[in-house]
Scaffold this active site. Structure first.
Site, PDB file in Angstrom:
ATOM      1  N   LYS A 174     -10.036  -7.447   7.232  1.00  0.00           N
ATOM      2  CA  LYS A 174      -9.158  -7.268   8.096  1.00  0.00           C
ATOM      3  C   LYS A 174      -9.639  -7.545   9.557  1.00  0.00           C
ATOM      4  O   LYS A 174     -10.607  -7.284   9.799  1.00  0.00           O
ATOM      5  CB  LYS A 174      -9.114  -5.462   8.290  1.00  0.00           C
ATOM      6  CG  LYS A 174      -8.360  -4.923   7.276  1.00  0.00           C
ATOM      7  CD  LYS A 174      -7.954  -3.422   7.566  1.00  0.00           C
ATOM      8  CE  LYS A 174      -7.645  -2.693   6.474  1.00  0.00           C
ATOM      9  NZ  LYS A 174      -7.926  -1.215   6.356  1.00  0.00           N
ATOM     10  N   ASP A 228     -13.815  -2.002   2.458  1.00  0.00           N
ATOM     11  CA  ASP A 228     -13.007  -2.110   3.550  1.00  0.00           C
ATOM     12  C   ASP A 228     -13.652  -1.741   4.698  1.00  0.00           C
ATOM     13  O   ASP A 228     -14.281  -2.472   5.513  1.00  0.00           O
ATOM     14  CB  ASP A 228     -11.542  -1.298   3.011  1.00  0.00           C
ATOM     15  CG  ASP A 228     -10.813  -1.275   4.398  1.00  0.00           C
ATOM     16  OD1 ASP A 228     -11.131  -1.658   5.751  1.00  0.00           O
ATOM     17  OD2 ASP A 228      -9.543  -0.657   4.451  1.00  0.00           O
ATOM     18  N   SER A 238       0.903  -1.196   0.144  1.00  0.00           N
ATOM     19  CA  SER A 238      -0.124   0.038   0.052  1.00  0.00           C
ATOM     20  C   SER A 238       0.915   1.388  -0.008  1.00  0.00           C
ATOM     21  O   SER A 238       1.709   1.406   0.849  1.00  0.00           O
ATOM     22  CB  SER A 238      -0.961   0.028   1.111  1.00  0.00           C
ATOM     23  OG  SER A 238      -1.693   1.085   1.338  1.00  0.00           O
ATOM     24  N   ASP A 242      -7.212   2.890  -3.192  1.00  0.00           N
ATOM     25  CA  ASP A 242      -7.834   3.059  -2.132  1.00  0.00           C
ATOM     26  C   ASP A 242      -8.072   4.318  -1.525  1.00  0.00           C
ATOM     27  O   ASP A 242      -7.084   5.300  -1.272  1.00  0.00           O
ATOM     28  CB  ASP A 242      -6.990   2.227  -0.767  1.00  0.00           C
ATOM     29  CG  ASP A 242      -7.763   2.029   0.563  1.00  0.00           C
ATOM     30  OD1 ASP A 242      -9.039   2.513   0.580  1.00  0.00           O
ATOM     31  OD2 ASP A 242      -7.311   1.749   1.490  1.00  0.00           O
ATOM     32  N   GLY A 270      -4.279  -4.766   5.819  1.00  0.00           N
ATOM     33  CA  GLY A 270      -3.484  -4.692   6.757  1.00  0.00           C
ATOM     34  C   GLY A 270      -3.861  -3.088   7.621  1.00  0.00           C
ATOM     35  O   GLY A 270      -4.332  -2.491   7.089  1.00  0.00           O
ATOM     36  N   GLU A 282     -10.821   0.799  -3.840  1.00  0.00           N
ATOM     37  CA  GLU A 282     -11.150   0.494  -2.428  1.00  0.00           C
ATOM     38  C   GLU A 282     -12.135   1.560  -1.758  1.00  0.00           C
ATOM     39  O   GLU A 282     -11.563   2.627  -1.515  1.00  0.00           O
ATOM     40  CB  GLU A 282      -9.986  -0.065  -1.715  1.00  0.00           C
ATOM     41  CG  GLU A 282     -10.170  -0.708  -0.334  1.00  0.00           C
ATOM     42  CD  GLU A 282      -8.762  -1.086   0.193  1.00  0.00           C
ATOM     43  OE1 GLU A 282      -7.837  -1.231  -0.510  1.00  0.00           O
ATOM     44  OE2 GLU A 282      -8.736  -1.176   1.689  1.00  0.00           O
ATOM     45  N   LYS A 322      -0.959  -0.797  -4.384  1.00  0.00           N
ATOM     46  CA  LYS A 322      -2.309  -0.160  -4.198  1.00  0.00           C
ATOM     47  C   LYS A 322      -1.898   1.339  -3.994  1.00  0.00           C
ATOM     48  O   LYS A 322      -0.803   1.403  -3.225  1.00  0.00           O
ATOM     49  CB  LYS A 322      -2.932  -0.936  -2.871  1.00  0.00           C
ATOM     50  CG  LYS A 322      -3.576   0.061  -2.050  1.00  0.00           C
ATOM     51  CD  LYS A 322      -4.728  -0.769  -1.082  1.00  0.00           C
ATOM     52  CE  LYS A 322      -4.762  -0.081   0.214  1.00  0.00           C
ATOM     53  NZ  LYS A 322      -5.469  -0.802   1.079  1.00  0.00           N
ATOM     54  N   LEU A 323      -2.610   2.262  -4.596  1.00  0.00           N
ATOM     55  CA  LEU A 323      -2.012   3.468  -4.257  1.00  0.00           C
ATOM     56  C   LEU A 323      -3.355   4.265  -3.605  1.00  0.00           C
ATOM     57  O   LEU A 323      -4.257   4.118  -3.866  1.00  0.00           O
ATOM     58  CB  LEU A 323      -2.127   4.531  -5.896  1.00  0.00           C
ATOM     59  CG  LEU A 323      -1.235   3.761  -6.718  1.00  0.00           C
ATOM     60  CD1 LEU A 323      -1.289   4.769  -8.071  1.00  0.00           C
ATOM     61  CD2 LEU A 323       0.244   3.921  -6.335  1.00  0.00           C
ATOM     62  N   LYS A 324      -2.948   5.019  -2.659  1.00  0.00           N
ATOM     63  CA  LYS A 324      -3.845   5.714  -1.783  1.00  0.00           C
ATOM     64  C   LYS A 324      -4.223   7.029  -2.540  1.00  0.00           C
ATOM     65  O   LYS A 324      -3.439   7.634  -3.245  1.00  0.00           O
ATOM     66  CB  LYS A 324      -3.131   6.085  -0.512  1.00  0.00           C
ATOM     67  CG  LYS A 324      -3.052   5.007   0.570  1.00  0.00           C
ATOM     68  CD  LYS A 324      -4.200   4.484   0.940  1.00  0.00           C
ATOM     69  CE  LYS A 324      -4.084   3.359   2.150  1.00  0.00           C
ATOM     70  NZ  LYS A 324      -5.283   3.044   2.806  1.00  0.00           N
ATOM     71  N   ASN A 382     -10.264   5.363   1.097  1.00  0.00           N
ATOM     72  CA  ASN A 382     -10.500   5.625   2.480  1.00  0.00           C
ATOM     73  C   ASN A 382     -11.706   6.598   2.768  1.00  0.00           C
ATOM     74  O   ASN A 382     -11.633   7.496   3.176  1.00  0.00           O
ATOM     75  CB  ASN A 382      -9.403   6.042   3.256  1.00  0.00           C
ATOM     76  CG  ASN A 382      -8.387   4.675   3.577  1.00  0.00           C
ATOM     77  OD1 ASN A 382      -7.439   4.794   2.675  1.00  0.00           O
ATOM     78  ND2 ASN A 382      -8.775   3.947   4.209  1.00  0.00           N
TER      79      ASN A 382
END
Ligand code: OSB
Ligand code: MG
Length: 368
Positions: free
Chosen positions: A263, A239, A135, A189, A291, A214, A161-163, A191
């Site tokens: 998770k 997630d 990540s 992702d 994670g 995500e 995985k790119l935020k 968030n």
């Protein structure tokens, strides 16, 4: 088995580099470790709650508080303690799944150590090593991002995985595809950083052939994710929204996701994680192991879970060196992009005393 004592240990571990997401920047991991002492054996659990309530409503001081005031005294009163009995004993207490997960994992570790059985066998693992992704946080420039991604690919990571967040989404994805090609496994992702009204903007990610996006929307917005899914070719993975097997079943039925990030901390432990795996497998929904910047203790247990048959995508189960200069267990190292699943009883690893003591900021022994 009966609980005879519980230690709450707070540690502070510097990250090798700051980790920036749409909800904040982490430079150190302030974690809570739970050590249970029972009549049969001792066990460890790592609480994944972060310092502040930014990823989820839980945070580490609250986890310590609810364990100390409610969960540990309740378990101490159970005469024939088993790991499968932990969740039912704590069910009357709402929420606090990360705290529950840490305690259940410690009891499960103790039980399995007493029986000489590894966690991977207990959960139904079918692999002895798992493919690993990484990540990658939000960076201050595209050049910096390309350097970071290039280094991770050189190390052998099998998926990037790119935020992302508004203002850092289409361009970084385009730049990574342009530099590293169409063959690398790539996903993003958010968030929870977007709204349903961003659907047309997010559809601009479609040409880049991402494995998934995500958690684009708020954790409670299941219907919004279902609506967004109708506008995107990129598969939606949840997630934050997936807090239980029941939540997973509902999200799948409503068409809110076609992939799930499991998770254990977020869902209350490894036993509920296995139920989510089973629900997803029966619906043909791929899962992967997320994670929370775990130390080697949490990482060891995550690897056991990630070795179940439905975990068909590489997880955020990166090597210890991705996070920490010095871990509190022997480090997990990457071989051909994979990490080995521990084979020793319980979670399969023990903390290194000097390394653990060096990062411990507070120790509390709960006498029962
Ligand atoms: O959303 O998956 C997430 C880290 C902390 C909190 C939330 C998330 C993450 C990560 C990193 O993406 C996962 C890891 O490498 O441990
Ligand atoms: Mg996530």
């Amino acid at each position: 088995m009966k609980l005879t004592g519980v230690e709450l240990r707070r540690i502070s571990l510097p990250l090798v580099s700051p980790f920036r997401t749409s909800f904040g920047t982490e430079t150190t991991r302030d974690a809570l470790l739970v050590r249970v002492v029972t009549t049969e054996a001792e066990g460890w659990g790592e609480c994944v709650a972060m310092a502040g309530p930014l990823y989820s409503s839980e945070y580490v001081d609250a986890a310590a508080d609810v364990l100390r005031r409610f969960f540990v005294p309740t378990l101490a009163a159970v005469d024939h303690l088993t790991a499968i009995g932990v969740a039912p004993a704590l069910a009357k207490f709402h929420g606090h799944r990360m705290a529950k997960a840490a305690l259940e994992t410690a009891v499960l570790d103790a039980e399995l150590r007493a029986e000489g059985r590894p966690l991977s066998r207990e959960l139904g693992a079918v692999h002895d090593r798992v493919p690993c992704g990484v990540s990658v946080g939000i960076m201050s420039s595209t050049d910096e991002l390309l350097d970071a991604v290039g280094n991770y690919l050189d190390e052998g990571y099998l998926r990037i995985k790119l935020k992302i967040q508004p203002g850092w989404d289409i361009e970084p994805v385009a730049a990574v595809r342009e530099r590293f090609g169409d063959d690398i496994l790539l996903q993003v992702d958010a968030n929870t950083a977007y709204a349903v009204s961003d659907a047309r903007h997010l559809a601009r990610l479609d040409p880049f052939n991402l494995l998934l996006i995500e958690q684009p929307l708020d954790e409670e917005d299941i219907l919004g994710h279902a609506e967004l899914a109708r506008h995107l070719k990129t598969p939606i993975c949840l997630d934050e929204s997936i807090t239980s097997a029941r939540a997973a079943a509902a999200a799948i039925s409503l068409g809110a996701c076609s992939i799930i990030n499991v998770k254990p901390g977020r869902v209350g432990g490894y036993l509920e994680s296995r139920r989510i795996h089973d629900v997803c497998q029966s619906h043909g929904i791929p899962v992967w192991c997320g994670g929370m910047l775990e130390t080697g203790l949490g990482r060891a247990a995550n690897l056991a879970l990630a070795a179940l048959p439905g975990f068909t995508l590489p997880g955020d189960t990166s090597a210890s060196s991705r996070y920490y200069q010095t871990d509190i267990t022997p480090p997990f190292t990457l071989t051909d992009g994979h990490l080995s699943v521990p084979t020793s009883p319980g979670i399969g690893v023990d903390p290194l005393e000097p390394e653990l003591n060096a990062v411990t900021t507070h120790t509390e022994w709960l006498k029962l």
